[in-house]
Design a protein around this motif. Structure first.
Motif, PDB file in Angstrom:
ATOM      1  N   TYR A   1      -4.630  -5.414   0.198  1.00  0.00           N
ATOM      2  CA  TYR A   1      -4.174  -4.222   0.906  1.00  0.00           C
ATOM      3  C   TYR A   1      -5.218  -3.799   1.926  1.00  0.00           C
ATOM      4  CZ  TYR A   1      -0.434  -3.372  -2.498  1.00  0.00           C
ATOM      5  OH  TYR A   1       0.689  -3.471  -3.281  1.00  0.00           O
TER       6      TYR A   1
ATOM      7  N   SER B   1      -1.126  -2.027   4.651  1.00  0.00           N
ATOM      8  CA  SER B   1      -0.565  -3.273   5.180  1.00  0.00           C
ATOM      9  C   SER B   1      -1.259  -4.480   4.545  1.00  0.00           C
ATOM     10  CB  SER B   1      -0.702  -3.310   6.703  1.00  0.00           C
ATOM     11  OG  SER B   1      -2.066  -3.247   7.085  1.00  0.00           O
ATOM     12  N   VAL B   2      -0.878  -5.668   4.979  1.00  0.00           N
ATOM     13  CA  VAL B   2      -1.430  -6.899   4.406  1.00  0.00           C
ATOM     14  C   VAL B   2      -2.754  -7.234   5.086  1.00  0.00           C
ATOM     15  CG1 VAL B   2      -1.013  -9.332   3.917  1.00  0.00           C
ATOM     16  CG2 VAL B   2       0.893  -7.726   3.949  1.00  0.00           C
TER      17      VAL B   2
ATOM     18  N   LEU C   1       8.306 -12.618   3.075  1.00  0.00           N
ATOM     19  CA  LEU C   1       7.434 -11.613   2.477  1.00  0.00           C
ATOM     20  C   LEU C   1       6.355 -12.200   1.578  1.00  0.00           C
ATOM     21  CD1 LEU C   1       9.842  -8.722   1.416  1.00  0.00           C
ATOM     22  CD2 LEU C   1       7.942  -8.559   3.014  1.00  0.00           C
TER      23      LEU C   1
ATOM     24  N   THR D   1       2.894 -10.732   1.683  1.00  0.00           N
ATOM     25  CA  THR D   1       2.936  -9.346   1.209  1.00  0.00           C
ATOM     26  C   THR D   1       2.969  -9.288  -0.308  1.00  0.00           C
ATOM     27  OG1 THR D   1       4.098  -8.674   3.216  1.00  0.00           O
ATOM     28  CG2 THR D   1       4.222  -7.182   1.341  1.00  0.00           C
TER      29      THR D   1
ATOM     30  N   ARG E   1      -0.312  -9.785  -2.505  1.00  0.00           N
ATOM     31  CA  ARG E   1      -1.318  -8.738  -2.658  1.00  0.00           C
ATOM     32  C   ARG E   1      -1.532  -8.383  -4.120  1.00  0.00           C
ATOM     33  NH1 ARG E   1       0.903  -4.268   1.536  1.00  0.00           N
ATOM     34  NH2 ARG E   1       2.699  -4.547   0.136  1.00  0.00           N
TER      35      ARG E   1
ATOM     36  N   LYS F   1       3.282   0.051  -1.687  1.00  0.00           N
ATOM     37  CA  LYS F   1       4.330  -0.776  -1.085  1.00  0.00           C
ATOM     38  C   LYS F   1       5.398   0.126  -0.467  1.00  0.00           C
ATOM     39  CE  LYS F   1       3.629  -4.346  -4.586  1.00  0.00           C
ATOM     40  NZ  LYS F   1       4.185  -5.015  -5.778  1.00  0.00           N
TER      41      LYS F   1
ATOM     42  N   ASP G   1       7.921  -1.245   2.047  1.00  0.00           N
ATOM     43  CA  ASP G   1       9.096  -1.968   2.523  1.00  0.00           C
ATOM     44  C   ASP G   1      10.286  -1.658   1.611  1.00  0.00           C
ATOM     45  OD1 ASP G   1      10.989  -4.354   2.736  1.00  0.00           O
ATOM     46  OD2 ASP G   1       9.533  -4.840   4.307  1.00  0.00           O
TER      47      ASP G   1
END
Length: 509
Positions: A64, A69-70, A167, A170, A173, A414, A416
């Motif tokens: 993170y 974000s990634v 994804l 993502t 993570r 998270k 999304d």
């Protein structure tokens, strides 16, 4: 039965006297959370508190960034093949475990296999649902070695997929590789303080049923930027007690102040009271194997009888938003919608069962259950409450020993839409309510393939409509996250929950 009036009176008077402590250890962040993790092993932990602690002690394949974000983690970069079916991750050359051992691509491969191997963990697909052969390994039809995760060399990892998954970085993570050498030496005791080996910013130095002590990991790749040397985490189950102890100066961070006292504590704590937009859903999990609950019309009628506005106003001081949806929507109508977007207006006659059991845990979930039971009593449904600790509730749900359960999840950092709906997908951690919808499974698989975030969000909305048309679960509230943050703490953001403690500092350290 308790009703709304007695419930609110009891809520206002609830709470325990705060325990007193003296002194503030220099350089130590003091944190109060509701419960401690059920396990420090990411292959076994299920509590929300486990996910929070894992962010401090374990390192993800990706990570993170400060804004959620990634960012690079154990892997510094990654690339995807043109067909979307293969990802290659390059690991940092200096990756180390907290005991100084090198962290290699072979460790990552072994860890991925352990997660889906029913002989080594509470095996589930989790974030590996799209990895080649993962389902067959989980089912015992293929050996773990057949899984599509391969070390190309000590610092290069390939992940092969059955279907494209934009994804994947993502998701990685929160894929935390395990120290194979420690697990092979100590078995499940590898997480004991004297044995534990981690790769995150902190490692565990002491543990009890009520507390965890963490110390900075000098081998963490970003150790030079970690300002706080030690962390003490205490479990303080009662929200009122937790908040009063924070106000008394016993803690620097405290989560979840009492929902029905938000206004009171915001006024008294001022800038120390922080609220954040968060992916939190409170809902009712319905056991579709119960004959009395098998009809969608029954579940719709139960949903229609619930006064969500009362719950939001009285238990969350209107900081939570009443909802009929899983994925938040700013212009959400007051009525639920069907598969085609038309409003559903279920009738509340002849569709309701005579009696149901509501399982819940103590605290605000119990208060919500009492209010719902009161709503259902008004339409002729007798609801019996069964209150237990989280472990017992989870076991009851997993074994199918429930009618309806008050449930919630907080997806943390998270944001999304995927992360709100995915728990209910066939491989999701919340898909334990005996509901099987091939249409929903297909819609979710199609949504997961999308790499474009706009197209992906639209696809997930389509999957959500299928879930809601069947009233597979009963959404109640989209909640905000509330944290209490002392003036000692520096480095917090106004838009992101303070869940990455490695990024914080102490003003008096």
């Amino acid at each position: 039965m308790l009703n709304r009036r007695t419930l609110l009176a009891a809520s206002a008077a609830s709470g325990l006297a705060a325990c007193a402590r003296t002194g503030t250890p220099a350089g130590m962040l003091r944190v109060a959370i509701e419960t401690l993790p059920d396990s420090l092993d990411p292959a076994l932990g299920e509590f929300a508190s486990a996910a929070l602690v894992y962010k401090q002690i374990h390192a993800g394949l990706t990570d993170y960034a400060a804004d959620g974000s990634v960012a690079p983690g154990i892997a510094t970069r990654w690339r995807v093949a043109p067909d979307g079916l293969s990802w290659v991750f390059t690991l940092r050359q200096d990756a180390r475990w907290s005991d100084g051992h090198s962290l290699t691509a072979q460790d990552v491969v072994w860890s991925a296999r352990r997660l889906v191997d029913p002989e080594q963990s509470f095996a589930n697909l989790g974030d590996f649902f799209a990895v080649a052969n993962a389902r067959a390994v989980l089912a015992g039809e293929m050996p773990p070695e057949a899984m599509g995760v391969t070390a190309l060399d000590d610092h290069t990892l390939e992940v092969r997929l059955d279907t494209p998954l934009g994804l994947l970085p993502t998701l990685m993570r929160e894929f935390y590789p395990f120290p194979r050498h420690a697990i092979e030496a100590h078995g499940r005791d590898w997480v004991r303080p004297e044995n534990i080996v981690t790769a995150g910013a902190y490692t565990v130095t002491a543990a009890s049923q009520m507390s965890l002590d963490l110390a900075k990991n000098p081998h963490f790749a970003g150790a030079a930027g970690v300002a706080i040397e030690r962390i003490r985490i205490d479990a303080v189950r009662d929200a009122g007690t937790r908040t009063r102890m924070f106000r008394a100066g016993e803690y620097d961070l405290a989560e979840k102040p009492p929902g029905n006292q938000i206004g009171y504590w915001r006024e008294r704590l001022g800038e120390r009271f922080r609220s954040f937009d968060a992916p939190i859903l409170r809902y009712l999990k319905v056991n579709h194997a119960r004959p009395a609950l098998v009809a969608p019309a029954t579940r719709q009628a139960l949903s229609a009888a619930i006064d969500r506005g009362f719950i939001a106003a009285n238990f969350f001081d209107n900081t939570a938003r009443a909802t009929h949806r899983v994925i938040p929507q700013e212009d959400e109508p007051l009525d639920p919608v069907d598969l085609h977007g038309s409003r559903l207006r279920p009738t509340i006659d002849r569709e309701l069962p005579d009696r149901v059991e509501i399982r819940t845990v103590p605290g605000v979930s119990e208060q919500i259950a009492i209010a719902i039971a009161d709503d259902w009593q008004r339409v002729g449904v007798e609801a019996e409450l069964l209150v237990s600790y989280p472990t017992d509730l989870y076991q009851a749900i997993d074994s199918g020993d429930f009618d309806i359960a008050v449930a919630s999840f907080n997806r943390g950092l998270k944001s999304d839409p995927f992360f709100m709906l995915d728990p209910f997908a066939p491989s999701g951690f919340a898909a334990n309510f005996n509901w099987d919808s091939p249409d929903f499974a297909t819609a979710m698989e199609m949504a997961r393939r999308e790499s474009d975030p706009v197209v992906r969000a639209i696809a997930y909305r389509e999957a959500e409509r299928i879930l809601l048309a069947d009233q597979a679960v009963i959404p109640l509230l989209h909640e905000r996250a509330h944290w209490l943050v002392s003036n000692r703490v520096t480095g917090t953001r106004s838009d992101v929950q303070p869940m990455l403690w490695r990024d914080l500092g102490l003003a008096d350290a």
